[in-house]
Every structure is written in C-alpha cells, then in structure tokens.
Design an enzyme around this catalytic site. Structure first.
Site, mmCIF file in Angstrom:
data_model
loop_
_atom_site.group_PDB
_atom_site.id
_atom_site.type_symbol
_atom_site.label_atom_id
_atom_site.label_comp_id
_atom_site.label_asym_id
_atom_site.label_seq_id
_atom_site.Cartn_x
_atom_site.Cartn_y
_atom_site.Cartn_z
ATOM 1 N N TRP A 242 27.752 82.610 13.933
ATOM 2 C CA TRP A 242 27.744 83.872 13.191
ATOM 3 C C TRP A 242 28.243 83.695 11.764
ATOM 4 O O TRP A 242 28.529 84.662 11.092
ATOM 5 C CB TRP A 242 28.583 84.912 13.930
ATOM 6 C CG TRP A 242 27.878 85.463 15.118
ATOM 7 C CD1 TRP A 242 27.139 86.606 15.167
ATOM 8 C CD2 TRP A 242 27.814 84.902 16.432
ATOM 9 N NE1 TRP A 242 26.623 86.794 16.428
ATOM 10 C CE2 TRP A 242 27.020 85.761 17.229
ATOM 11 C CE3 TRP A 242 28.336 83.760 17.024
ATOM 12 C CZ2 TRP A 242 26.749 85.514 18.569
ATOM 13 C CZ3 TRP A 242 28.064 83.506 18.355
ATOM 14 C CH2 TRP A 242 27.281 84.373 19.117
ATOM 15 N N CYS A 275 22.771 87.309 19.004
ATOM 16 C CA CYS A 275 22.574 88.108 20.222
ATOM 17 C C CYS A 275 21.113 88.366 20.558
ATOM 18 O O CYS A 275 20.713 88.285 21.723
ATOM 19 C CB CYS A 275 23.354 89.417 20.134
ATOM 20 S SG CYS A 275 22.721 90.601 18.927
ATOM 21 N N HIS A 331 23.974 95.400 18.977
ATOM 22 C CA HIS A 331 24.109 94.271 19.888
ATOM 23 C C HIS A 331 22.939 94.322 20.870
ATOM 24 O O HIS A 331 22.494 95.408 21.247
ATOM 25 C CB HIS A 331 25.436 94.324 20.634
ATOM 26 C CG HIS A 331 25.664 93.136 21.526
ATOM 27 N ND1 HIS A 331 25.463 91.848 21.101
ATOM 28 C CD2 HIS A 331 26.042 93.056 22.829
ATOM 29 C CE1 HIS A 331 25.718 91.018 22.103
ATOM 30 N NE2 HIS A 331 26.064 91.727 23.162
ATOM 31 N N ASP A 354 24.292 90.146 29.894
ATOM 32 C CA ASP A 354 24.412 89.802 28.483
ATOM 33 C C ASP A 354 24.694 88.311 28.338
ATOM 34 O O ASP A 354 25.792 87.848 28.655
ATOM 35 C CB ASP A 354 25.546 90.622 27.863
ATOM 36 C CG ASP A 354 25.609 90.478 26.343
ATOM 37 O OD1 ASP A 354 24.890 89.627 25.798
ATOM 38 O OD2 ASP A 354 26.388 91.228 25.720
ATOM 39 N N TYR A 513 25.862 91.668 11.401
ATOM 40 C CA TYR A 513 25.554 92.738 12.346
ATOM 41 C C TYR A 513 26.639 92.909 13.400
ATOM 42 O O TYR A 513 26.785 93.971 13.993
ATOM 43 C CB TYR A 513 24.210 92.476 13.027
ATOM 44 C CG TYR A 513 24.263 91.431 14.117
ATOM 45 C CD1 TYR A 513 24.467 91.804 15.433
ATOM 46 C CD2 TYR A 513 24.150 90.072 13.830
ATOM 47 C CE1 TYR A 513 24.539 90.861 16.447
ATOM 48 C CE2 TYR A 513 24.219 89.129 14.828
ATOM 49 C CZ TYR A 513 24.409 89.524 16.132
ATOM 50 O OH TYR A 513 24.491 88.578 17.125
#
Length: 639
Positions: A242, A275, A331, A354, A513
């Site tokens: 990230w 993600c 997400h 997830d 994000y």
C-alpha cells in the site's frame, strides 16, 4: 440390465465422451482436453471392447474412484460401487447399457452431491482384474439441488459461475467508478492452477488426508482460499503493498486474474496486490471451482483494530491523526453462495470472505466466510469473523482529541458514516447493483440501531460533550480533473449567540483508498473571530486522483473542537476504444512514447479473434504521470 453384463469385458479403450459431458455439465468453457464434471450429476463414458473376447463370470463390475495422495474410504476420497439398474442422486452410483452389436458398453456414473472436489482416477474391477478408465476433475455444482452451492436462478448461475468478465467499483460513495476486470476462470491452465492453490495450502501440507476430505465443504474451501490468495502466512498468490512501488507490478496495473495466477504457478507469490486485486483473484478461483461468487465493494469501510465496533479517530491538538483505527474510502471483498449447516438454514445464502490481509483469524491472515444474514441481524457469535465484518459495514465513529495535559475529549461522532453504497455488478448487465440492504437495515432506522446495540451491548459509548456552537463544512469546485487546478474552501458558521475566537486549521493530503495518508498538498492555519450567526470562509487552496481535505476548529474558550472532512476523487481522462478487427488472446502492450500538453495518446493494434461469441476488450493506460486508467467495450465475434 446389470444381469446381462455379468461377463468379463476385454476393453480395447475407454472413451470419456468429453465433448458431450462437458456440455451437459456446463464446463465446456474450460475446453475439451480434460473431462471436467460437476458433482451430483451423471456423466457417460463408453467402453470399446475387443470383439469375441467375453468370459462369463458369476459377479458383476465394481467401479473404484479415488482422489488425493492418500485416498481412504473413511475420508470419502476412495469409493467403490457396483452397477445398478439406474443411477441415484444421493451417492456414487453407476448403471450400464450394452450395445446390441456387442462392441461397446456405456456406463452412466453419478457422483455424490457432497463429494470432495478435485482430480479423480476411475478404475474398473472385474473380480480382481483391474482396468484404468481415465481421470476426471470434479467441481461444485450450482445446478444440482442437493449440492451445498445450489443456486436456483439460471441467470444468476450464468453471472456468478460462468461469467468471465465483471466490474469492480472503486472511488468514494459520492463518486463511484466501475473498473473492468477479466476473471478468466476458463482460460487454459487456470483450473489446474486453482487446484494447485488448494494443494499448496498449509492444511494440506500438514494433513493431506483430512484436507482432501474437507474439500467436500464449500465453507472450508472458501476459508482456505481467503488465506491462500494472500501470502502472509504461506506461499499464497499475492503480496500486498500500500505504499510506493519501485519493483514488481503496481496493483493498479492488473486488468485480469489470469496473468497473476500464471505468474504465481511459475514463480511463487506475485508482487503486488491491493484489496480489489485480492478479491478479484478470489472470485476467479471460486468460480473456477464451481462456487458462485461476486465481488463486493463497501464504501467508507471501517477497519476496527480493537474489536469494539467503534472507530475512534484520535487527533492531537495540531490536528494530526494519531489513532490506529481507520476508515477506508472503499474496501473490496467477495460473497460466495452456499448453505450453512453449521449455523442453521436461516443463515444460508451469501457468505462474505475477505482475502486481503488485515487481521488474523485463528492465527492466520484470513477472514470469513460469514453469513450476510448474520451480519444484518447482528448475530456476531456466528462463525467466521462476523464481528470484524459487521464493524466494516456498521461501526459507529467517534472523534477524539488528546489535550496537551493528556486528557482525551470527544468532540463529535457519527452513527451513519460507515458502510455506504455497498456495490456489486448487476446480474446480466454492466450496471452497478446496490446491495447495502442485504448487509444492514436502513441507516438510522430503529431496527438498525437495535441491531447495533445488540451487537455492541458490552461496549456502549460514553456520551459526553455539549451541542456544538459551530457548524463546519467543506465546499468543493465542480469538474475536478487530474492535471488541472481547482478551488476548495472551508465554511465555518457560528450558531451560538456569542462571538467566538478560535484556531482554524485546514490541511490537504494525498491519501490512499485504505485511509493511509501521503504527502501534504497544502496547509493553512489562522486565528479567526466569528460573530454570532456569521460565516468564515477558510483560506483557498489549489491542489494538483485522491485527496483528503480536513478542516478543524479549536475554541479554547469553551474547549470545543469541530471537524469536517472530505475525500476528493479526481476525474480520469476518457479512453475511447474502437474495434476494427477482432479480439486478442491474452495481453498485448503498445509503447506510445511521450505525450505533450493537450495532446491525445493513441495506439492502434491489429489482431485476429480466436473464438466466436461474446467477450470483453479491456484497455489499461499507464504513464509516469497518469497511472492505470482503464476502460472496456463488449464485443461479439461471429463465426
């Protein structure tokens, strides 16, 4: 009948009838190199016999099927069964039809609807004389009413099992942008890679027999995939990143799952994903294995690190954020369709999992599957990981400031800001489908509050502070496009009956994000005096795709703090696609070179379509200044 076949068959060859079987089993998109069938449904093979080579026996045939490195009857990975007059739909069974010519025998074989998925070997035993008939791959079956993944609607099965293209939604809830994605679950070699993922998971390595047996259960398989799509605890598919990417592939550059899975099969964990990439790959693998699956985006998604169902935004007196909880602009995860016999029929249906590595579950970076019905009802004792997912869509938010003397003061909060515009691609179209109502009751409704209080009964918020004397908001310009200047301002209104003097802080930062902050785009600070009923307009900031604006006022006379925050999504340049020739197999790259100010970037590629039917052409534009802009068009190729 079975009696007529109590003879010894001298088999010349076995025809697996691949083309006809894959058509009836909805696996034709995988190609016709291998027999791929779905459980709980008959398939037919043909035994071609050597003429005049029959020996009568007192007993009939026995068929053996086996899967995995250590097949065992107790584990359901090895099964033997004899011929019947007709197959049954509850267990492994077979029936036979003898051709009048005596040259062939056709066997109809039906698998159990709860068999473990995987690669199977098929052997015919004629009183100790064993003949290998071949191999087949067995998948989950959304067309079989007795299968745990059964889905009654054909249009939904087409979308959630067979569709190879989709939309993944990103941006903010006020500026939702669909990104095209090629799931490609039927591309050559992908199913083999998906089965390899199951064989690489630590549970298989530690106990292959138990793992292979558990593959009968889509709950188990989905949880394994949740862990294996990321590489945090194993040799999983993707490495998350990230921050700045100086090597590997930037997450935004991927346009499909196929390239990622092929790279993983060749050389191990792939750098990098975020993600939506984790979720897209999980969707590809799930659909490939036969589990109906959809990609879901939750806007204003909470990351509750301390499991109290509250996002605590803690600030210092200078306005700098110092808390661990965060709210992601969006997400992305997946929902998979299955029954939940472990929870009860009221929790059947969509299950959230997830694969993005956020928090550990049972010591492993995985999450779910958790029933959407359990999430909506606040039934947080229902496994797996329901509290974390509930918080993602329904956490309350409280804003706190740490004073110079260490005291922490609450100055605002919200019960409605988390879990906005939960989105997935609509069935049968490229439109966005809002499924927020499937995750929670209407925001602010009595039922929604009752569910939240039920879920958080041991963590009730301490109410403190008075009604604010100020109202603070941020105003934005229209048409904020990348590469152009635009104006933003903060408006502070004094709703009290007295003149107030306060410190005014206005900060802009580039932001990811997931809420992590980058470099500052601008900062303004001022001490202002606002008469009662009047407004103060903060300093104008001009800013050079995702920018977070924060305005904070501090009134030390009354010890009041007020905050307004907005995230800007800069509009992307348009990509226009014209198809002049056909479709390409795989990916092609064209180097354009330098593009000057106000100029257009154009590329022309020629290629020949390899298959007829409906498909999607994806285009990704990348440069040193404008990164990973995507577009697509639907294309029909005729014979």
């Amino acid at each position: 009948s079975a009696e007529k076949l109590k003879i010894f068959l001298d088999i010349e060859r076995c025809d697996l009838n691949i083309k006809s079987n894959i058509s009836t089993h909805h696996t034709h998109l995988n190609g016709d190199k291998h027999l791929i069938v779905r459980r709980g449904q008959p398939f037919i093979i043909t035994l071609h016999l050597k003429p005049g080579r029959f020996v009568c026996l007192a007993s009939g045939f026995t068929l053996y099927i086996s899967s995995g490195p250590l097949p065992r009857e107790e584990s359901g990975t090895k099964v033997s069964f004899s011929l019947r007059d007709s197959t049954v739909d509850t267990e492994w069974s077979a029936s036979a039809i003898n051709d009048p010519s005596g040259n062939t025998v056709s066997l109809s074989i039906s698998s159990s609807p709860d068999s473990p998925i995987g690669i199977y070997s098929l052997i015919l035993d004629q009183n100790g004389h064993k003949t290998g008939l071949g191999q087949f791959i067995l998948l989950f079956n959304a067309w079989c009413p007795r299968d745990a993944v059964y889905m009654g609607s054909e249009t939904k099965r087409q979308e959630y099992v067979l569709s190879q293209h989709g939309q993944i939604y990103r941006g903010t809830y006020k500026h939702i942008k669909g990104t095209p994605w090629n799931f490609g679950q039927f591309e050559p070699g992908i199913l083999d890679i998906c089965l390899k993922i199951l064989d690489e998971n630590p549970k298989f390595v530690s106990d292959a027999d138990k793992d292979c047996s558990a593959r009968r259960n889509p709950i188990y398989v989905t949880r394994v995939l949740s862990a294996m799509i990321n590489s945090n605890n194993d040799s999983g598919v993707l490495v998350g990143k990230w921050g700045e990417v100086s090597e590997g592939v930037h997450p935004g550059k991927w346009v499909g799952s196929g390239a990622i899975l092929r790279q993983w099969a060749k050389s191990g964990p792939v750098r990098y994903g975020q993600c939506w990439v984790f979720a897209a790959v999980a969707c590809t693998v799930s659909r490939a294995l036969g589990i109906p699956c959809r990609v879901v985006t939750n806007f204003r998604s909470a990351h509750d690190t301390d499991a109290n169902l509250v996002i605590e935004n803690l600030y210092g007196e200078d306005g700098e954020r110092i808390s661990n909880d965060s709210i992601w602009n969006f997400h992305v995860w997946v929902d998979s369709w299955m029954t939940r016999p472990d929870l009860g029929p009221e929790f059947d249906g969509w299950q959230t999992s997830d694969p993005t590595p956020q928090e550990t579950s049972d010591g492993v970076f995985c999450c779910g599957p958790a029933s959407l019905r359990a999430i909506r009802k606040g039934e947080l004792t229902k496994k797996y990981d329901a509290p974390f997912i509930f918080a993602e869509v329904n956490a309350d938010v409280v804003d706190l400031v740490r004073m110079s003397d260490g005291q922490i003061v609450k100055f605002s909060g919200s019960t409605k800001s988390v879990g906005r515009c939960i989105s997935t691609k609509a069935v049968g179209s490229d439109e966005r489908h809002d499924i927020t109502h499937q995750y929670k009751y209407p925001e602010g409704s009595k039922k929604e509050r009752q569910v939240y209080e039920k879920a958080q009964h041991h963590n009730k918020l301490q109410q403190q502070g008075e009604e604010p004397g100020f109202h603070l908001k941020i105003k934005l310009a229209d048409n904020m496009i990348m590469g152009s200047d635009f104006e933003v301002c903060a408006v502070l209104t004094n709703n009290s009956t007295e003149t107030r003097t306060c410190t005014f802080l206005f900060n802009t930062r580039a932001v990811s994000y997931n809420g992590s902050q980058g470099q500052s785009c601008g900062f303004a600070s001022d001490k202002v005096e606002v008469p009662p009923g009047k407004r103060y307009y903060g300093s104008v900031i001009t800013s050079d795709r995702l920018i977070q604006l924060s305005a904070i006022t501090i009134d030390k006379q009354t010890n009041q703090y007020h905050k307004a925050e907005k995230t800007i999504v800069l509009d992307e340049p348009d990509i226009k696609i014209k198809v002049l020739y056909g479709l390409i197999e795989g990916e092609r790259e064209e180097i354009i070179g330098a593009v000057g100010p106000k100029q257009e970037a154009k590329a022309r590629l020629e290629f020949t379509p390899t298959a007829a039917g409906s498909s999607v052409l994806l285009v990704n534009f990348d440069s040193d200044k404008v990164r990973n802009i995507k577009s697509f068009i639907n294309v029909v190729v005729k014979e």
